[in-house]
Design an enzyme around this catalytic site. Sequence first.
Site, PDB file in Angstrom:
ATOM      1  N   PHE A 105      39.400  35.599  37.938  1.00 30.08           N
ATOM      2  CA  PHE A 105      39.252  36.092  36.567  1.00 30.08           C
ATOM      3  C   PHE A 105      39.323  37.618  36.634  1.00 30.08           C
ATOM      4  CE2 PHE A 105      36.109  37.190  33.130  1.00 30.08           C
ATOM      5  CZ  PHE A 105      36.609  36.459  32.069  1.00 30.08           C
ATOM      6  N   LEU A 149      39.153  40.721  34.710  1.00 29.57           N
ATOM      7  CA  LEU A 149      38.779  41.413  33.472  1.00 29.57           C
ATOM      8  C   LEU A 149      38.391  42.868  33.775  1.00 29.57           C
ATOM      9  CD1 LEU A 149      37.932  41.241  30.390  1.00 29.57           C
ATOM     10  CD2 LEU A 149      35.676  40.533  31.179  1.00 29.57           C
ATOM     11  N   ALA A 197      36.161  49.986  32.689  1.00 26.35           N
ATOM     12  CA  ALA A 197      35.803  48.913  31.745  1.00 26.35           C
ATOM     13  C   ALA A 197      35.003  47.850  32.487  1.00 26.35           C
ATOM     14  CB  ALA A 197      37.066  48.312  31.116  1.00 26.35           C
ATOM     15  N   THR A 211      36.457  38.832  42.092  1.00 23.31           N
ATOM     16  CA  THR A 211      35.981  37.799  43.028  1.00 23.31           C
ATOM     17  C   THR A 211      37.106  36.837  43.384  1.00 23.31           C
ATOM     18  OG1 THR A 211      33.781  37.977  42.081  1.00 23.31           O
ATOM     19  CG2 THR A 211      34.240  35.982  43.350  1.00 23.31           C
ATOM     20  N   ARG A 213       2.408  30.484  59.644  1.00 22.33           N
ATOM     21  CA  ARG A 213       1.989  31.794  60.126  1.00 22.33           C
ATOM     22  C   ARG A 213       0.464  31.947  60.014  1.00 22.33           C
ATOM     23  NH1 ARG A 213       2.597  36.387  63.012  1.00 22.33           N
ATOM     24  NH2 ARG A 213       1.949  38.253  61.867  1.00 22.33           N
ATOM     25  N   GLU A 237      28.939  39.100  35.818  1.00 21.87           N
ATOM     26  CA  GLU A 237      29.030  38.266  34.597  1.00 21.87           C
ATOM     27  C   GLU A 237      28.117  38.818  33.491  1.00 21.87           C
ATOM     28  OE1 GLU A 237      29.789  34.122  34.914  1.00 21.87           O
ATOM     29  OE2 GLU A 237      30.734  34.319  36.868  1.00 21.87           O
ATOM     30  N   THR A 261      25.543  42.518  33.015  1.00 23.58           N
ATOM     31  CA  THR A 261      24.255  43.011  33.533  1.00 23.58           C
ATOM     32  C   THR A 261      23.105  42.522  32.647  1.00 23.58           C
ATOM     33  OG1 THR A 261      24.397  44.958  32.128  1.00 23.58           O
ATOM     34  CG2 THR A 261      25.319  45.175  34.349  1.00 23.58           C
TER      35      THR A 261
HETATM   36  N1  COS Z   1      32.131  33.880  21.902  1.00 21.40           N
HETATM   37  C1  COS Z   1      33.220  33.999  21.109  1.00 21.40           C
HETATM   38  N2  COS Z   1      33.625  35.174  20.571  1.00 21.40           N
HETATM   39  C2  COS Z   1      32.895  36.254  20.868  1.00 21.40           C
HETATM   40  C3  COS Z   1      31.747  36.208  21.668  1.00 21.40           C
HETATM   41  C4  COS Z   1      31.378  34.958  22.201  1.00 21.40           C
HETATM   42  N3  COS Z   1      30.324  34.836  23.001  1.00 21.40           N
HETATM   43  N4  COS Z   1      31.237  37.455  21.792  1.00 21.40           N
HETATM   44  C5  COS Z   1      32.030  38.259  21.060  1.00 21.40           C
HETATM   45  N5  COS Z   1      33.034  37.530  20.508  1.00 21.40           N
HETATM   46  C6  COS Z   1      34.077  38.023  19.619  1.00 21.40           C
HETATM   47  C7  COS Z   1      33.442  38.604  18.373  1.00 21.40           C
HETATM   48  O1  COS Z   1      33.260  37.591  17.397  1.00 21.40           O
HETATM   49  C8  COS Z   1      34.437  39.630  17.929  1.00 21.40           C
HETATM   50  O2  COS Z   1      35.487  38.974  17.258  1.00 21.40           O
HETATM   51  P1  COS Z   1      36.180  39.654  15.968  1.00 21.40           P
HETATM   52  O3  COS Z   1      36.788  40.948  16.485  1.00 21.40           O
HETATM   53  O4  COS Z   1      37.170  38.627  15.553  1.00 21.40           O
HETATM   54  O5  COS Z   1      35.054  39.893  15.019  1.00 21.40           O
HETATM   55  C9  COS Z   1      35.003  40.152  19.248  1.00 21.40           C
HETATM   56  O6  COS Z   1      34.773  39.129  20.213  1.00 21.40           O
HETATM   57  C10 COS Z   1      34.382  41.451  19.689  1.00 21.40           C
HETATM   58  O7  COS Z   1      32.980  41.248  19.853  1.00 21.40           O
HETATM   59  P2  COS Z   1      31.934  42.420  19.892  1.00 21.40           P
HETATM   60  O8  COS Z   1      32.108  43.260  18.677  1.00 21.40           O
HETATM   61  O9  COS Z   1      30.605  41.841  20.144  1.00 21.40           O
HETATM   62  O10 COS Z   1      32.437  43.257  21.168  1.00 21.40           O
HETATM   63  P3  COS Z   1      31.815  44.528  21.856  1.00 21.40           P
HETATM   64  O11 COS Z   1      32.926  45.256  22.475  1.00 21.40           O
HETATM   65  O12 COS Z   1      30.910  45.252  20.932  1.00 21.40           O
HETATM   66  O13 COS Z   1      30.836  44.006  23.025  1.00 21.40           O
HETATM   67  C11 COS Z   1      29.919  42.810  24.842  1.00 21.40           C
HETATM   68  C12 COS Z   1      30.736  42.843  23.534  1.00 21.40           C
HETATM   69  C13 COS Z   1      29.194  44.085  25.213  1.00 21.40           C
HETATM   70  C14 COS Z   1      28.907  41.704  24.647  1.00 21.40           C
HETATM   71  C15 COS Z   1      30.974  42.456  25.898  1.00 21.40           C
HETATM   72  O14 COS Z   1      31.833  43.551  26.100  1.00 21.40           O
HETATM   73  C16 COS Z   1      30.413  41.997  27.196  1.00 21.40           C
HETATM   74  O15 COS Z   1      30.002  40.840  27.331  1.00 21.40           O
HETATM   75  N6  COS Z   1      30.407  42.883  28.206  1.00 21.40           N
HETATM   76  C17 COS Z   1      30.060  42.527  29.543  1.00 21.40           C
HETATM   77  C18 COS Z   1      31.278  42.088  30.254  1.00 21.40           C
HETATM   78  C19 COS Z   1      30.957  41.324  31.453  1.00 21.40           C
HETATM   79  O16 COS Z   1      30.170  40.393  31.443  1.00 21.40           O
HETATM   80  N7  COS Z   1      31.609  41.689  32.541  1.00 21.40           N
HETATM   81  C20 COS Z   1      31.416  41.027  33.750  1.00 21.40           C
HETATM   82  C21 COS Z   1      32.730  40.940  34.401  1.00 21.40           C
HETATM   83  S1  COS Z   1      33.318  39.359  34.568  1.00 21.40           S
HETATM   84  S2  COS Z   1      32.486  38.771  36.231  1.00 21.40           S
END
Ligand code: COS
Length: 386
Positions: A122, A124, A129, A157, A269, A364, A366
Site C-alpha cells: 500500500f 500512500l 505526506a 511495508t 524469579r 496506519e 498515529t
Molecule cells: N471513510 C470514508 N471516507 C472518508 C473517511 C473514512 N474513514 N475519512 C475521510 N473520508 C472522506 C471524507 O468524507 C472526505 O470526503 P469529501 O471530500 O467527499 O467530503 C474526504 O475523505 C476527506 O476527508 P477529510 O476532510 O477528513 O480529510 P483530511 O485531509 O482533513 O484528514 C485524516 C483526514 C487526517 C484523518 C487522514 O489524512 C488520515 O487518516 N491521516 C493519517 C494517514 C495514515 O494513517 N497514514 C498511515 C500510512 S498508511 S500505513
Amino acid sequence: MALDTETFDLLKSTLQRFVRERLVPREDEVAETNTIPEDIRAEMRELGLFGLSIPEEFGGLGLDMEEEVNLAFELGRTSPAFRSLLGTNNGIGSQGLIMDGTEAQKQHYLPKLASGEMIASFALTEAEAGSDARSLRTSAKRDGDGFILNGTKRYITNAPHAGLFTVFARTEDPDNPEGSITAFLVEAGTPGLSIGSVDKKMGQQGSLTSDVVFEDCRVPASAVLGEKTGQGFRTAMKVLDRGRLHISAVCVGAAERLIADSLDYAMERKQFGQPIAEFQLVQAMLADSRAEAFAARCMVLETARAKDRAEVVTTDAACCKMYASEMVGRVADRAVQIHGGAGYMSEYAIERFYRDVRLFRIYEGTTQIQQLVIARNMIKQRKSEL
Ligand code: COS
C-alpha cells in the site's frame, strides 16, 4: 460467521499451534537475519494465511471481521514481522481492490494475493505526506490512453517483496486546481518503478520497508483502481479504517504474549526468598496489564462485530487503534520492569518486543491522528443532532 464454528475453531487451533511451535522458536533468527525464512513462508502459504480476508470466490478464506481479529489476536503473540508479511495481502494491500476494484481487477489479482504467490503493498505515505496524507505529491499525468507516474513513496511495508502496489497519486481534475487523488494498481517490474534500499529500523526486523520510486512510470488506464479517478482518498481512508482494527487486534495479541512471559518470569524469579510474583507491587503491574489488555480485546471484538453488521466504525476503529497501541506500549514497559535487568537484555524476547511494539502507535495513523478522527466525528455527530 463466514465459516461454521467447527471449521473456524479448527483453523484457530491450527494457527495457535503454528505460532507456538513454528514461529516463536524462530523469532531470534528472524530478528538477526532481517528475513522471514523461506520454509516459514511456504508453511504460511499452505495454511492459507495470505488470503484470510479475501473472498472465497477469489481463493481466500473469506473471513468476516470478527473471525479475522480472532486470528490476529493469535498472530500477535509472536514477532510482528511474521504477521507483517501476511498483513498487507490480508489488509491494506488487498482491501482497496476488494472494496473498490472492478471485477476484472479482482479476478486478475486477488487469487494471486490469496495464495501468497504475489505480495501486495500500500503506497500512500511520502516524505511530506505522512499524517497529512491528502497533501501527497506523486503525480499521474494523462498520456493518451494511460497515465505517467512521478514521485517517491516512503516507508512502504513489504515493498522489497511486493508484486503489486496500490499507489495513490494526484490526477488532474477539472473541478479542482490541486487535482484529486486516484489509486493505481501498479505491478513490480513496470518500467520506471524502482525500489529503494531496505530501511534500517528500531525494531520489527524481518518486516521490510523501503522507498518506492516512480520516474516516468507509464501505466494503462485499466490500472486505475475501480477505473474511476478521484476516488483514491476515500479508498485509502476506508482501507485504513479496517486496517486500524486489524492492527488493534495484533496489539492485543502482543500484550497477551508479554503478559504471559512476564507472569512466567515473575513466578520463577526469586528475590528476598520468594518468587517476585508474590510481591504486591509486581502483582499490581501484572493486574494493570491484564485488565488493559482485556479492555482492548473487548473493544476490538465489539467493533469487529459492528463492522460485520455493516455499521460505519470509523470512530470506534480509531478508538481501538489509539487505545490498543498505547496499551501494548504500557504493557511492554511493565514487562521490562518485571524482568528487571533481564528485561533490558536481548536474551529475553521482552527487549525485542519493547522495540517492536513502538511502531503500533505510529503506523496506519498515529495516536494523535486517531484522536483527531475521534473528536472530529464526535463534533460532526453532535452538530447533526442539533
Ligand atoms: N471513510 C470514508 N471516507 C472518508 C473517511 C473514512 N474513514 N475519512 C475521510 N473520508 C472522506 C471524507 O468524507 C472526505 O470526503 P469529501 O471530500 O467527499 O467530503 C474526504 O475523505 C476527506 O476527508 P477529510 O476532510 O477528513 O480529510 P483530511 O485531509 O482533513 O484528514 C485524516 C483526514 C487526517 C484523518 C487522514 O489524512 C488520515 O487518516 N491521516 C493519517 C494517514 C495514515 O494513517 N497514514 C498511515 C500510512 S498508511 S500505513
